[in-house]
Design a protein around this motif. Structure first.
Motif, PDB file in Angstrom:
ATOM      1  N   LYS A 122       0.781  -1.195  -0.016  1.00 16.87           N
ATOM      2  CA  LYS A 122      -0.024   0.118   0.060  1.00 16.87           C
ATOM      3  C   LYS A 122       0.898   1.113  -0.070  1.00 16.87           C
ATOM      4  O   LYS A 122       1.966   1.081   0.729  1.00 16.87           O
ATOM      5  CB  LYS A 122      -0.733  -0.022   1.208  1.00 16.87           C
ATOM      6  N   LYS A 123       0.562   2.274  -0.716  1.00 16.53           N
ATOM      7  CA  LYS A 123       1.225   3.551  -0.998  1.00 16.53           C
ATOM      8  C   LYS A 123       2.597   3.614  -1.703  1.00 16.53           C
ATOM      9  O   LYS A 123       3.062   4.517  -2.267  1.00 16.53           O
ATOM     10  CB  LYS A 123       1.478   4.362   0.360  1.00 16.53           C
ATOM     11  N   GLU A 179      -3.704   6.649  -5.595  1.00 12.18           N
ATOM     12  CA  GLU A 179      -2.462   6.801  -5.328  1.00 12.18           C
ATOM     13  C   GLU A 179      -1.740   7.296  -6.550  1.00 12.18           C
ATOM     14  O   GLU A 179      -0.911   8.540  -6.272  1.00 12.18           O
ATOM     15  CB  GLU A 179      -1.650   5.568  -4.835  1.00 12.18           C
TER      16      GLU A 179
END
Length: 294
Positions: free
Chosen positions: A43-44, A72
């Protein structure tokens, strides 16, 4: 030479999509296109990869994933001249559906090759962007449970919704918008830029990505029977028939939850714990360029 940078989330949706680098490279002739491909691994990570790609000034950056991956990538492109492309391989795919970008790889790639772009509005929550929707009510708990389930499927989403309906406790919330102040204990406070949440479900079927406005839905505390009726109308896309759902068109909203220290929110279908009990939500008209079928 058209320079395209792809960012692929290999575990989007069920993690079983077969969008590969070799397939993408076979679709774009070397004499016409420069192709770069990255894979996310957490994630990210797409944020890091997108920022690194921007340095090389590609014409397009293509998000290959669901609404979370798109958020994102797109968040890094707001206000730039780089166009966002989408190959939807997520579970819900709300934004792609609103933009009429098909899940079929060949058809999505045809849109990228044509290079036709439009601008779309962008939602902003404090210092974060959203492109589909955000919420601080029961939907934030649903997403939290949905993420923990480990399965990005509609049955998993419905199970998380049922569990949350029994567990969620509305909190006092003060909402400032359109020269109004509302005090409420909302089951749901949902703000949308898009006309679809994902899985072909919608709380804001008339919302537009191009009108310079956000659609806000406030639903108060409900009885058990009323929650069942709400779920029925959400699944049937007939929320306008549920009288307790109040709809407002807004540009700027201030929200305070005085009894809370931090606010749980969902932003484009991803769970966040905001380290504040006050949030500001606004719209950035035409803040992003996106490749679409015109």
């Amino acid at each position: 030479m058209i320079y395209i940078h792809f960012i692929i989330n290999p575990i989007s949706g069920s993690g079983k999509h077969n969008l590969s680098a070799s397939y993408l490279l076979s679709q774009f002739p070397k004499e016409k296109y420069k192709i770069e491909i990255d894979y996310t691994n957490q994630k990210k990570h797409a944020i890091v990869l997108t920022k690194a790609a921007i340095v090389h000034n590609p014409d397009y950056i293509i998000a290959c994933g669901g609404d979370g991956t798109i958020n994102e990538v797109a968040s890094c492109l707001v206000g730039t001249s780089i166009k966002l492309g989408i190959i939807p391989v997520g579970s819900g795919n709300g934004l792609a559906s609103n933009l009429n970008i098909p899940r079929n790889f060949d058809k999505a790639i045809a849109i990228i090759k044509k290079g036709n772009a439009t601008t779309m509005d962008v939602g902003q929550l404090n210092h974060k962007y959203f492109f589909s929707n955000m919420g601080i009510g029961i939907d934030a708990m649903i997403i939290k449970k949905y993420e923990r389930a480990g399965k990005r499927t509609l049955p998993a989403y419905i199970k998380a919704a049922l569990s949350s309906s029994l567990e969620f406790k509305p909190q006092k919330t003060i909402v400032h918008f359109n020269d109004q102040i509302i005090e409420t204990d909302p089951l749901m406070l949902f703000i949308s830029n898009s006309n679809e949440m994902g899985y072909n479900m919608s709380l804001t079927p008339k919302a537009s990505l191009h009108d310079g406005l956000l659609d806000m839905i406030i639903i108060p505390k409900l009885s058990f029977f009323e929650k069942i009726m709400l779920g029925y109308h959400v699944l049937r896309n007939s929320i306008e028939k549920f009288e307790k759902a109040k709809h407002f068109l807004v540009k700027d909203i201030q929200i305070e939850m005085p009894a809370k220290i931090f606010i749980d929110a969902q932003i484009d279908g991803e769970q966040y714990n905001l380290k504040t009990n006050e949030i500001k939500v606004s719209i950035l008209p035409n803040g992003l360029q996106v490749l679409v079928h015109l």
